[in-house]
Design an enzyme around this catalytic site. Structure first.
Site, PDB file in Angstrom:
ATOM      1  N   SER A 213     -24.661  14.791 -27.047  1.00  0.00           N
ATOM      2  CA  SER A 213     -24.538  16.024 -26.264  1.00  0.00           C
ATOM      3  C   SER A 213     -23.343  16.004 -25.327  1.00  0.00           C
ATOM      4  O   SER A 213     -22.766  17.063 -25.053  1.00  0.00           O
ATOM      5  CB  SER A 213     -25.829  16.272 -25.465  1.00  0.00           C
ATOM      6  OG  SER A 213     -26.925  16.449 -26.330  1.00  0.00           O
TER       7      SER A 213
ATOM      8  N   HIS B  77     -25.313  15.669 -20.572  1.00  0.00           N
ATOM      9  CA  HIS B  77     -24.943  17.060 -20.835  1.00  0.00           C
ATOM     10  C   HIS B  77     -23.994  17.573 -19.744  1.00  0.00           C
ATOM     11  O   HIS B  77     -22.973  18.207 -20.041  1.00  0.00           O
ATOM     12  CB  HIS B  77     -26.192  17.945 -20.856  1.00  0.00           C
ATOM     13  CG  HIS B  77     -27.191  17.577 -21.907  1.00  0.00           C
ATOM     14  ND1 HIS B  77     -27.940  16.420 -21.857  1.00  0.00           N
ATOM     15  CD2 HIS B  77     -27.573  18.236 -23.039  1.00  0.00           C
ATOM     16  CE1 HIS B  77     -28.746  16.368 -22.901  1.00  0.00           C
ATOM     17  NE2 HIS B  77     -28.550  17.458 -23.638  1.00  0.00           N
TER      18      HIS B  77
END
Length: 364
Positions: free
Chosen positions: A238, A303
């Site tokens: 991610s 993230h």
């Protein structure tokens, strides 16, 4: 054409008059690509000094553009009068694909035409395809005999690739954690975003630039976990995926009027919803009670690390199509900030864990 150009510059000043330059184009324009001829005419019309630099001509013919050449085009008072690339008919499937990629990623018509004329698919977008197919599917499926990690299994941390706070001295884990994913939905969403966004970006900007953004996002993600969520492991790509997607979305927003991709508002909304869903799932998983308390769930900080790389370094890289990053002041500012963060995180990992009274999960 170069010997002819020297004939128009007998004094070897490096310049020719725009009148002589236009005469040269009229005589030999049929031998040039139509879009290159259009750019040369725009260059002639935009030059207020009445002369053309020989090096600008060489740059165009060799598929290179200097800052001075680009500024001459952008500051010109003449709009390109021929039909837009989107209106051209009779294109093959591959030509339509290249045109589609140009409109997906580039905000200026002159850049889109330049890319359409110069792209040869050599080399192909090998980085994103390799990191997706080989790393995710071949390694996980063939070598490990599994496609994803199940974080509800007590042995999911027993893997040599994922990042674990107790094993942070093993430097490869700050990169190799991208080969593991916490569930099929985690793997699926990352693969889809990586292919749909990463491959077109690599086709336009090249493997070097896109791999830099991707790897910088991956490293920033694991380092962000080691600084802000010190007791958690991390898995998944991610960080790199969010770096690419956030850079692309930010580039669209910054050049909204110039972007001509279809349904751009709807597509941005879908991308943001997917990213938010996956991020929300990661946050929920992180704080959800573990079925096996010695085995903490993965962190979601990767993230955020990827997003920060995307809206800084990534935006600069995607905004400056076919230009030297070394000449961009903003590039050096963001690169310096990134290097400072990496150095800070390294020293943090060396000293902070021993100074803070943390209860780290047991080593796998």
């Amino acid at each position: 054409h170069f010997p002819l150009l020297f004939q128009f510059d007998p004094d070897n000043t490096g310049y020719i008059s725009t009148e002589k330059f236009r005469s040269l184009l009229q005589r030999h324009g049929s031998e040039l690509d139509p879009h290159k001829l259009e750019v040369l005419l725009a260059l002639a019309d935009s030059n207020s000094e009445g002369r053309i630099c020989y090096q600008d001509f060489v740059n165009l013919m060799s598929n290179k553009r200097s800052n001075s050449f680009r500024q001459a085009i952008l500051q010109g008072n003449r709009r390109l009068c021929s039909k837009a690339l989107l209106e051209e008919t009779g294109l093959s499937l591959s030509q339509r694909l290249i045109r589609h990629v140009a409109y997906e990623t580039l905000p200026r018509e002159i850049d889109r035409k330049w890319y359409y004329d110069s792209y040869t698919c050599c080399p192909p977008p090998w980085f994103m395809i390799t990191i997706t197919i080989v790393a995710f599917f071949l390694y996980n499926g063939v070598v490990l005999d599994r496609f994803v990690l199940q974080v509800t299994h007590p042995l999911y941390l027993k893997n040599a690739l994922l990042y674990h706070p107790q094993l942070r001295a093993q430097a490869w884990r700050y990169l190799t954690y991208i080969f593991m994913h916490a569930g099929i939905e985690h793997l699926g969403l990352n693969v889809v975003l990586q292919l749909l966004v990463g491959v077109p970006l690599e086709m336009v900007h090249g493997a070097a630039r896109i791999s830099f953004v991707y790897v910088a996002g991956v490293v920033a993600g694991s380092l962000a976990v080691s600084v802000a969520d010190m007791t958690a492991p991390v898995v998944g790509s991610s960080g790199g995926v969010y770096a690419l997607v956030s850079a692309h979305l930010a580039n669209i927003v910054m050049n909204w009027s110039g972007m001509k991709c279809q349904f751009k508002l709807l597509r941005m909304a879908v991308a943001l919803i997917c990213m938010s869903f996956e991020f929300g799932r990661a946050v929920w998983l992180r704080f959800h009670p573990s079925a096996y308390p010695p085995c903490p769930h993965p962190s979601f900080m990767a993230h955020l690390g990827g997003v920060m790389v995307g809206i800084t370094l990534g935006v600069v890289i995607l905004r400056n199509y076919e230009q030297r990053l070394q000449d961009q002041t903003l590039w050096w500012i963001f690169l310096s900030i990134y290097v400072i963060f990496v150095l800070f995180a390294i020293f943090w990992n060396i000293f902070a864990y021993s100074l803070l009274d943390l209860k780290l999960p047991p080593p796998p």
